[in-house]
Scaffold this motif. Sequence first.
Motif, PDB file in Angstrom:
ATOM      1  N   GLN A  44       4.132  -3.767 -33.936  1.00 24.34           N
ATOM      2  CA  GLN A  44       4.695  -4.794 -33.053  1.00 24.34           C
ATOM      3  C   GLN A  44       6.136  -4.476 -32.691  1.00 24.34           C
ATOM      4  O   GLN A  44       6.552  -4.692 -31.545  1.00 24.34           O
ATOM      5  N   GLN A  45       6.906  -3.953 -33.645  1.00 24.27           N
ATOM      6  CA  GLN A  45       8.288  -3.611 -33.329  1.00 24.27           C
ATOM      7  C   GLN A  45       8.349  -2.464 -32.325  1.00 24.27           C
ATOM      8  O   GLN A  45       9.164  -2.470 -31.408  1.00 24.27           O
TER       9      GLN A  45
ATOM     10  N   GLU B 109       6.229  -1.726 -30.010  1.00 32.22           N
ATOM     11  CA  GLU B 109       5.879  -2.241 -28.689  1.00 32.22           C
ATOM     12  C   GLU B 109       7.006  -3.109 -28.121  1.00 32.22           C
ATOM     13  O   GLU B 109       7.335  -3.018 -26.938  1.00 32.22           O
ATOM     14  N   ALA B 110       7.609  -3.950 -28.971  1.00 33.63           N
ATOM     15  CA  ALA B 110       8.690  -4.820 -28.493  1.00 33.63           C
ATOM     16  C   ALA B 110       9.899  -4.011 -28.054  1.00 33.63           C
ATOM     17  O   ALA B 110      10.589  -4.367 -27.092  1.00 33.63           O
TER      18      ALA B 110
ATOM     19  N   LEU C  17       3.940  -9.419 -24.309  1.00 30.49           N
ATOM     20  CA  LEU C  17       3.497  -8.601 -25.426  1.00 30.49           C
ATOM     21  C   LEU C  17       2.019  -8.791 -25.750  1.00 30.49           C
ATOM     22  O   LEU C  17       1.354  -7.842 -26.186  1.00 30.49           O
TER      23      LEU C  17
ATOM     24  N   ARG D 209      -0.430  -6.253 -24.474  1.00 28.40           N
ATOM     25  CA  ARG D 209      -0.342  -4.867 -24.937  1.00 28.40           C
ATOM     26  C   ARG D 209      -1.271  -4.685 -26.142  1.00 28.40           C
ATOM     27  O   ARG D 209      -1.080  -5.329 -27.191  1.00 28.40           O
TER      28      ARG D 209
ATOM     29  N   TRP E 157       0.229  -4.053 -29.651  1.00 28.57           N
ATOM     30  CA  TRP E 157       0.889  -5.217 -30.227  1.00 28.57           C
ATOM     31  C   TRP E 157      -0.145  -6.160 -30.840  1.00 28.57           C
ATOM     32  O   TRP E 157       0.043  -6.694 -31.931  1.00 28.57           O
TER      33      TRP E 157
ATOM     34  N   GLN F  48      10.139 -11.046 -32.312  1.00 27.51           N
ATOM     35  CA  GLN F  48       9.956  -9.997 -31.306  1.00 27.51           C
ATOM     36  C   GLN F  48      11.284  -9.657 -30.627  1.00 27.51           C
ATOM     37  O   GLN F  48      11.542  -8.502 -30.285  1.00 27.51           O
TER      38      GLN F  48
END
Length: 276
Positions: free
Chosen positions: A23-24, A26-27, A38, A41, A44, A202
């Motif tokens: 997740q990080q 992607e963020a 998000l 994606r 994510w 996020q």
Amino acid sequence: MTVSAVGLALLGSLFFAFGAALQQFEAASTTHAGLRHLIRRPRWLLGGLAIAVGTALHIVALKYGPLTVVQPMGVASLLFALPCAAALQRRRPRPGELAAAAVIAIGLIGLVLVVPEHTGDPHLGTGGAVALLAGAATASLALWIAAGRASPAVRAGLLAMAAGVLYGATATLTRVLVDGSWEPWFLLAVPMPALIALALLQRAYAVGHFGVSFAALQVADPLTAVAFGALLLGEPLPTGTASTLTALAAAALIAAGTVALARTSPMTPRPDLTAR
């Protein structure tokens, strides 16, 4: 049974760390770190699924082993998360990162072990729930405002702490829903701080200092839950000279490790932005 609990808790920590790293990544790889963007994606969403699996494994582990054994295993997610994030960035984790994370993990384990286990059924009335939500919202808002004027590493930590405070409030409400007496409107109140916390987290991830933000989250979440449990649910706090000294030493280790991590953890590259 205890060995099984440890194994499940460690596996859960690995899933949680992998999900957080996804997740990080992607963020930090987009200019739009809002949840509406998000959730479109796939990576994510995969990260969210991994976090859910990790949480479920941790809950199952608590059924097989005592809290004093299982909870410290959850701290391992910090040590797992940095190599996962480094792999996604196609680099090796820096020795300084891992050393700082180990110091923080030792401090967290020390704090977890000195907090007495509460065996009674928690009760929270309407006034207590309002105080909990208002206190968490105020603290989170103050951290969010402070983050706006901070350097990137500090901003990541403050935003993640704001998320951790709200997650801690959510954990306190959830504990009451599962084990205690509560009012029907609590069911509607629980998702609110959790969703705001997810959005704040996020934003913290998007700053780029994953080690700092994840460590701040790991610290703020349980400490907030312990504080609300003591203030509103009557749960015990560490007592005695030995426990107090251990808690102070653990807090010092956490502070020192976080500062070191802020200095050694690199900014996450933004591949889709640098390609333009």
